[in-house]
Design a protein around this motif. Sequence first.
Motif, PDB file in Angstrom:
ATOM      1  N   ASN A  68       0.865  -1.047   0.029  1.00  0.00           N
ATOM      2  CA  ASN A  68       0.007   0.041   0.023  1.00  0.00           C
ATOM      3  C   ASN A  68       0.826   1.218   0.083  1.00  0.00           C
ATOM      4  N   ILE A  69       0.452   2.184  -0.501  1.00  0.00           N
ATOM      5  CA  ILE A  69       0.901   3.756  -0.479  1.00  0.00           C
ATOM      6  C   ILE A  69      -0.219   4.314   0.265  1.00  0.00           C
ATOM      7  N   TYR A  70       0.408   5.297   1.371  1.00  0.00           N
ATOM      8  CA  TYR A  70      -0.189   5.991   2.436  1.00  0.00           C
ATOM      9  C   TYR A  70      -0.125   7.437   2.122  1.00  0.00           C
ATOM     10  N   VAL A  71      -1.092   8.230   2.346  1.00  0.00           N
ATOM     11  CA  VAL A  71      -1.075   9.461   2.182  1.00  0.00           C
ATOM     12  C   VAL A  71      -1.681  10.165   3.572  1.00  0.00           C
ATOM     13  N   VAL A  72      -1.024  10.867   4.420  1.00  0.00           N
ATOM     14  CA  VAL A  72      -1.610  11.501   5.518  1.00  0.00           C
ATOM     15  C   VAL A  72      -2.599  12.672   5.257  1.00  0.00           C
ATOM     16  N   LEU A  73      -3.693  12.471   5.786  1.00  0.00           N
ATOM     17  CA  LEU A  73      -4.939  13.538   5.683  1.00  0.00           C
ATOM     18  C   LEU A  73      -5.114  14.254   7.069  1.00  0.00           C
ATOM     19  N   GLU A  74      -4.952  13.502   8.078  1.00  0.00           N
ATOM     20  CA  GLU A  74      -4.947  14.085   9.486  1.00  0.00           C
ATOM     21  C   GLU A  74      -4.157  13.382  10.377  1.00  0.00           C
ATOM     22  N   GLY A  75      -3.682  14.049  11.312  1.00  0.00           N
ATOM     23  CA  GLY A  75      -2.677  13.569  12.504  1.00  0.00           C
ATOM     24  C   GLY A  75      -1.144  13.560  11.910  1.00  0.00           C
ATOM     25  N   ALA A  76      -0.464  12.540  12.294  1.00  0.00           N
ATOM     26  CA  ALA A  76       0.977  12.527  12.041  1.00  0.00           C
ATOM     27  C   ALA A  76       1.506  11.108  11.821  1.00  0.00           C
ATOM     28  N   ALA A  77       2.376  10.842  11.353  1.00  0.00           N
ATOM     29  CA  ALA A  77       3.050   9.466  11.304  1.00  0.00           C
ATOM     30  C   ALA A  77       4.412   9.609  11.745  1.00  0.00           C
ATOM     31  N   GLN A  78       4.935   8.924  12.728  1.00  0.00           N
ATOM     32  CA  GLN A  78       6.335   8.945  13.015  1.00  0.00           C
ATOM     33  C   GLN A  78       6.893   8.068  12.594  1.00  0.00           C
ATOM     34  N   VAL A  79       8.231   8.365  11.959  1.00  0.00           N
ATOM     35  CA  VAL A  79       9.157   7.405  10.923  1.00  0.00           C
ATOM     36  C   VAL A  79      10.395   6.933  11.989  1.00  0.00           C
ATOM     37  N   TYR A  80      10.578   5.859  12.027  1.00  0.00           N
ATOM     38  CA  TYR A  80      11.516   5.187  12.585  1.00  0.00           C
ATOM     39  C   TYR A  80      12.445   4.055  11.627  1.00  0.00           C
ATOM     40  N   VAL A  81      13.843   4.198  11.977  1.00  0.00           N
ATOM     41  CA  VAL A  81      14.946   3.333  11.265  1.00  0.00           C
ATOM     42  C   VAL A  81      15.727   2.492  12.089  1.00  0.00           C
ATOM     43  N   LYS A  82      15.952   1.232  11.958  1.00  0.00           N
ATOM     44  CA  LYS A  82      16.963   0.528  12.735  1.00  0.00           C
ATOM     45  C   LYS A  82      18.359   0.713  12.071  1.00  0.00           C
ATOM     46  N   ASP A  83      19.085   0.645  13.145  1.00  0.00           N
ATOM     47  CA  ASP A  83      20.444   0.560  12.726  1.00  0.00           C
ATOM     48  C   ASP A  83      21.398  -0.524  13.525  1.00  0.00           C
TER      49      ASP A  83
END
Length: 221
Positions: A68-83
């Motif tokens: 899926n592709i997601y577009v934010v309409l309301e609120g926010a998404a937090q992005v995390y990346v592992k190392d």
Amino acid sequence: ATEEILYESLPRGHLTRTEVERVKQALHQSSFFTCLDTDQLSNFALHSRIHTFAPSTPVITEGSMGSNIYVVLEGAAQVYVKDSTTDASSDGKYIQKLGPGRLFGDGGVLFDRLRSATCVAGAEESLKCAVVSTDAFKNKVLRSQNMADMYNGLLEGTRLGRRGKITCATCEDDDPENEPYITMDDFVSGVLSGSGDGDPAQLLKITNTYNIMRRADDGHQ
């Protein structure tokens, strides 16, 4: 792991005018989608399905397959990346916050690769997203009369398009999945440079792509 949300299970709904503009804003800001035409931008909004994630809910998970592709309409998404220093139970290192008019998940869909990051709904409020699946993107969003007209223009007068009959020059079983096809970047760069007319491989890609589109229009896909 597979995609957490099944596109087909989401209810159909109509985006508000503001939400449509946020979808178009998100697509315009992504270098992958700058070549989408007006029809395709409208198709993306038309075939989007809406889902609201509760606060702190994972949307996509790093290392999982994406559909899926997601577009934010309301609120926010937090992005995390592992190392290399990330604990196994952690989502990873916080990278950024994506608010309304931003998209994520496009890399997994466009390049058929594992998710490169984890996106989680913000802790303070719900996250409302417009969702488009890989199948919907390929079979509904990319179908455009403008694109079809441009393909026809490039094919006209070539040996692959004689008498207006579109043929598949490489496919014995008529399976479009086995055909080389032209990507959006290929098509746009070819049109801008004018190099597509003299390149047999490019012509073949264009022919097969239009053939897939034509079969979809005929109800064969």
